[in-house]
Design a protein around this motif. Structure first.
Motif, PDB file in Angstrom:
ATOM      1  N   ASP A 132      -5.390   2.090   4.024  1.00 34.39           N
ATOM      2  CA  ASP A 132      -4.730   1.060   4.831  1.00 34.39           C
ATOM      3  C   ASP A 132      -5.699  -0.104   5.057  1.00 34.39           C
ATOM      4  O   ASP A 132      -5.308  -1.269   5.016  1.00 34.39           O
ATOM      5  N   LYS A 135       0.843  -1.196   0.000  1.00 33.21           N
ATOM      6  CA  LYS A 135       0.000   0.000   0.000  1.00 33.21           C
ATOM      7  C   LYS A 135       0.876   1.242   0.000  1.00 33.21           C
ATOM      8  O   LYS A 135       1.817   1.345   0.792  1.00 33.21           O
ATOM      9  N   GLY A 168      -8.190   8.040   5.573  1.00 28.57           N
ATOM     10  CA  GLY A 168      -7.076   7.128   5.829  1.00 28.57           C
ATOM     11  C   GLY A 168      -7.422   5.682   5.506  1.00 28.57           C
ATOM     12  O   GLY A 168      -6.681   4.760   5.841  1.00 28.57           O
TER      13      GLY A 168
HETATM   14 MG    MG Z   1      -2.713   7.337   5.566  1.00 28.13          MG
END
Ligand code: MG
Ligand code: ASP
Length: 458
Positions: free
Chosen positions: A205, A7, A202
């Motif tokens: 992830d 990632k 976010g």
């Molecule tokens: Mg991040």
């Protein structure tokens, strides 16, 4: 060949330089493994997509120039790194996406509002664009659309993952695993009507963790712009160094108390399956970074060992005490639920026989005092509790490691080294998993506290 999920965060796809590094890293690892690449939007783009929607909502026509600038940024990247024979078709794709995005913005502009669904559609462009760009610079890469296999449902205006459906669709989509796949992080779709949703800020992830866990990857690599987890924030502590190996629960604890490298709850699916997580630096790929595993080899229980320090600033401590505190019905539960209902985050709570301390952010302090005052006004009036006390402008320092049964000894050792540096903690707190000790200090003392503790324990 075994499978790895890599990632790359926004800074790793943000510039021509970083995306060229990404290409090199993926091609290198593809020599030995099958690779799934999960990418975030180009650095800063998600914020910009949201800010532009706000401008449109506020009828600020400057939003149009923002759209043009974002489109140009993608065109410039294509010119710089995509092979000439692929540029034309990729630009057509990008332009078609921007036409859709412009339509969304003009609807927002006209209606002066944006629903949850509309905003999810707006932010989805970031990862759609970056993943297509990435797939076009890596030879032989296959692009797969995460919206087809990551499914969510909407509960209380939040998108939550449908685990079983996602697992099933994911296995179907990867019945045969291409040698290199590129997927957009963050984005997903509704399990009922298929409209685009996401896994929260976010969330890339989380996308990567779901893929790695479900497809039984050999490793999950989180590529970012730092050399893994450090023993302390290197901007504050010059001697901070990389933690080479750490347990998942220590990583979790460092992040709970202020470290920002990853957001561990999203990596839980991977930890549960005992797949190692590597945190690596795109800009310094030769550095080993940090390996996070479910458990590191047990140490003799008598030995203390530490992995790192984290810290939070702008912290307040609220205190609840009184001569007959024990007699107040459902005290702990009422404190927690009254603040939770009002959306005040309690960072942690520490209680002894005669007082309860609540640690919250400075910004939430005044509200929290008000809510608690309302909740307990009877107990205060009849003298069981003192009025709620509050102290702001504080900071926390957390030492993470295996503490186990040595809390009292450690606490004495910490207060002795801090006393020599004239730092007097207001409060000590043992973490719920017994792998951290947190102290609250006056904000001006935080640097000294971090320095002496780092020198002493790390
Ligand atoms: Mg991040
Ligand atoms: N682009 C999204 C964000 O900025 C998701 C991610 O980067 O993980 O929140």
């Amino acid at each position: 060949m075994s499978l790895k999920v890599l990632k790359f965060g926004g800074t790793s796809v943000g510039t021509v330089e970083s995306i060229s590094l990404l290409k090199g890293i993926v091609e290198h690892e593809a020599q030995t493994d099958d690779i799934i690449v999960v990418v975030s939007a180009l650095g800063g783009l998600t914020d910009r997509l949201i800010a532009t929607a706000d401008m449109a909502k506020g009828r600020d026509e400057a939003y149009l120039a923002e759209v043009t600038a974002m489109q140009k940024r993608h065109h410039d990247m294509i010119d710089a790194i995509v092979a000439p024979h692929r540029q034309e078709s990729l630009k057509q794709y990008i332009d078609a996406q921007f036409a859709d995005l412009s339509d969304l913005y003009s609807t927002i502009y006209n209606e002066q509002r944006a629903s949850l669904e509309t905003m999810a559609a707006v932010v989805s462009f970031g990862e759609l664009l970056s993943s297509n760009l990435t797939a076009n610079i890596i030879e032989g890469a296959v692009w797969k659309d995460s919206r087809e296999f990551i499914k969510t449902e909407t509960r209380h205006s939040r998108f939550t993952i449908c685990e079983d459906l996602t697992a099933q669709l994911l296995h179907d989509a990867f019945l045969s695993v291409p040698h290199i796949t590129v997927c957009p992080g963050f984005i997903s779709s509704d399990c009922h009507d298929g409209h685009v949703t996401n896994l929260g800020r976010g969330g890339s992830d989380f996308t990567a963790a779901i893929l790695a866990a479900e497809l039984g990857a050999e490793a999950l690599e989180i590529w970012t712009d730092v050399d893994g987890f450090m023993t302390a924030d290197p901007r504050i502590i010059a001697e901070a160094h990389t933690i080479v190996d750490m347990s998942y629960s220590d990583a979790m604890e460092l992040c709970n108390y202020g470290a920002k490298v990853i957001y561990p709850p999203t990596l839980y699916p991977v930890c549960q399956k005992k797949i190692p997580i590597y945190v690596k630096n795109t800009f310094h790929a030769s550095h080993c970074g940090t390996r996070i595993v479910n458990k590191i080899a047990a140490l003799p229980s008598s030995r203390l060992s530490f992995c790192g320090l984290s810290s939070m600033k702008e912290i307040s401590v609220l205190s609840i005490k009184g001569p007959e505190m024990q007699g107040v019905y459902g005290l702990h539960r009422r404190i927690a639920s009254c603040l939770l209902e009002k959306g005040v985050e309690i960072l942690f709570m520490d209680s002894s026989d005669d007082s309860i301390s609540l640690i919250v952010r400075d910004a939430a302090c005044a509200d929290a005092v008000g809510y608690l005052h309302d909740e307990f006004q009877n107990a205060v009036r009849n003298g069981r509790l003192h009025p709620i006390g509050a102290r702001s402008g504080l900071a926390t320092v957390t030492l993470v490691g295996s503490i186990a049964d040595s809390y009292d000894i450690l606490r004495e050792r910490i207060s002795a080294v801090l006393a020599r540096a004239e730092v007097n903690p207001i409060l000590y707190h043992l973490g719920s998993e017994h792998n951290s000790i947190t102290l609250v200090v006056e904000k001006p003392q935080v640097q000294t506290a971090l320095n002496v503790l780092h020198r002493e324990f790390l």
